[in-house]
Design a protein around this motif. Structure first.
Motif, PDB file in Angstrom:
ATOM      1  N   GLU A  92       0.641  -1.236  -0.058  1.00 47.12           N
ATOM      2  CA  GLU A  92      -0.113  -0.146   0.033  1.00 47.12           C
ATOM      3  C   GLU A  92       0.953   1.362   0.046  1.00 47.12           C
ATOM      4  N   TYR A  96       0.171   3.795  -3.040  1.00 44.91           N
ATOM      5  CA  TYR A  96      -0.256   5.218  -2.915  1.00 44.91           C
ATOM      6  C   TYR A  96       0.760   6.415  -2.629  1.00 44.91           C
ATOM      7  N   GLY A 100       1.581   6.495  -6.507  1.00 48.42           N
ATOM      8  CA  GLY A 100       0.650   7.359  -6.378  1.00 48.42           C
ATOM      9  C   GLY A 100       1.046   8.912  -6.609  1.00 48.42           C
ATOM     10  N   VAL A 119      -4.827  14.161  -2.627  1.00 44.34           N
ATOM     11  CA  VAL A 119      -5.423  13.284  -3.383  1.00 44.34           C
ATOM     12  C   VAL A 119      -5.139  11.809  -3.254  1.00 44.34           C
ATOM     13  N   THR A 120      -3.789  11.542  -3.108  1.00 40.06           N
ATOM     14  CA  THR A 120      -3.561  10.018  -2.604  1.00 40.06           C
ATOM     15  C   THR A 120      -4.100   9.659  -1.375  1.00 40.06           C
ATOM     16  N   ALA A 123      -7.662   8.792  -1.708  1.00 38.33           N
ATOM     17  CA  ALA A 123      -7.869   7.600  -2.600  1.00 38.33           C
ATOM     18  C   ALA A 123      -7.499   6.411  -1.634  1.00 38.33           C
ATOM     19  N   ILE A 126     -10.650   6.073   0.649  1.00 38.51           N
ATOM     20  CA  ILE A 126     -11.854   5.375  -0.107  1.00 38.51           C
ATOM     21  C   ILE A 126     -11.497   3.846  -0.313  1.00 38.51           C
ATOM     22  N   ALA A 127     -10.398   3.545  -0.342  1.00 37.81           N
ATOM     23  CA  ALA A 127      -9.965   2.111  -0.543  1.00 37.81           C
ATOM     24  C   ALA A 127     -10.407   1.328   0.505  1.00 37.81           C
ATOM     25  N   THR A 140      -8.001   7.902   5.846  1.00 36.64           N
ATOM     26  CA  THR A 140      -7.551   9.148   5.017  1.00 36.64           C
ATOM     27  C   THR A 140      -6.606  10.193   5.764  1.00 36.64           C
TER      28      THR A 140
END
Length: 199
Positions: A92, A96, A100, A119-120, A123, A126-127, A140
């Motif tokens: 991860e 990311y 990312g 932004v990353t 994302a 949200i994952a 987040t």
């Protein structure tokens, strides 16, 4: 993760493009690296002690309810969880914080790297939607903190270590904590499935 590796191999770029061992986007800083690792190790040791006393109705329980099926119970599951936590920390972070950030910087070179971190982080959050709204919010924030740590230290190795340790600390959860969470989830599901009682 496989897609990231294929893209990297096809582009012919080095591991530094994704922050390994040091980043091409941020300058390596040995001082900040030592600071974050020391602070996190001390905080983790304190947290491990407190984690044994957590209540299943406490603040930590909320984001975990969406991931009950991932929490280890038996000895075999706890051993397997170690591999899961290490894999998550490595993969991860490369995906990311490494790939990312590098991809966004390549796609939008004029945009400030702070925006890329935001932004990353979104994302990343949200994952983890399977953990519910509180889980998305928590991951987040964690993603944003890890992004700041990467920018400060200049190496993905630090965020990989911290990410893995964050997951590994769940091994300190008492068995009754996990059982209580499962009972809460079953009760909530039965409440949703049971027909409404009308007066």
């Amino acid at each position: 993760m496989c897609v990231v590796l294929v893209i990297g191999l096809m582009s012919g770029t080095s591991w530094r493009s994704v922050g390994l061992p040091t980043s091409m986007l941020f300058r390596f800083n040995a001082g900040w690296t030592s600071y974050f690792l020391t602070v996190f190790i001390v905080a983790s040791l304190i947290d491990l002690v407190l984690l044994r006393k957590r209540s299943p109705r406490g603040k930590m329980a909320r984001p975990l309810r969406g991931a009950i099926h991932l929490l280890p119970r038996s000895g075999v599951e706890r051993t397997t969880f170690v591999g899961l936590a290490l894999t998550a920390g490595i993969c991860e972070e490369i995906l990311y914080r490494g790939f990312g950030l590098a991809f966004l910087h390549w796609a939008m070179p004029t945009v400030n790297l702070a925006v890329d971190v935001v932004v990353t982080s979104l994302a990343f959050g949200i994952a983890h939607v399977y953990q519910g709204r509180s889980g998305v919010a928590a991951t987040t924030i964690v993603g944003a903190v890890l992004g700041v740590i990467l920018a400060s230290t200049g190496t993905l190795l630090v965020t990989i270590a911290i990410h893995a340790l964050l997951d590994l600390r769940l091994l300190a959860l008492p068995p009754d904590f996990v059982e209580a969470l499962e009972q809460q989830a079953r009760t909530a599901q039965e409440t949703l499935l049971s027909p409404e009682k009308h007066p």
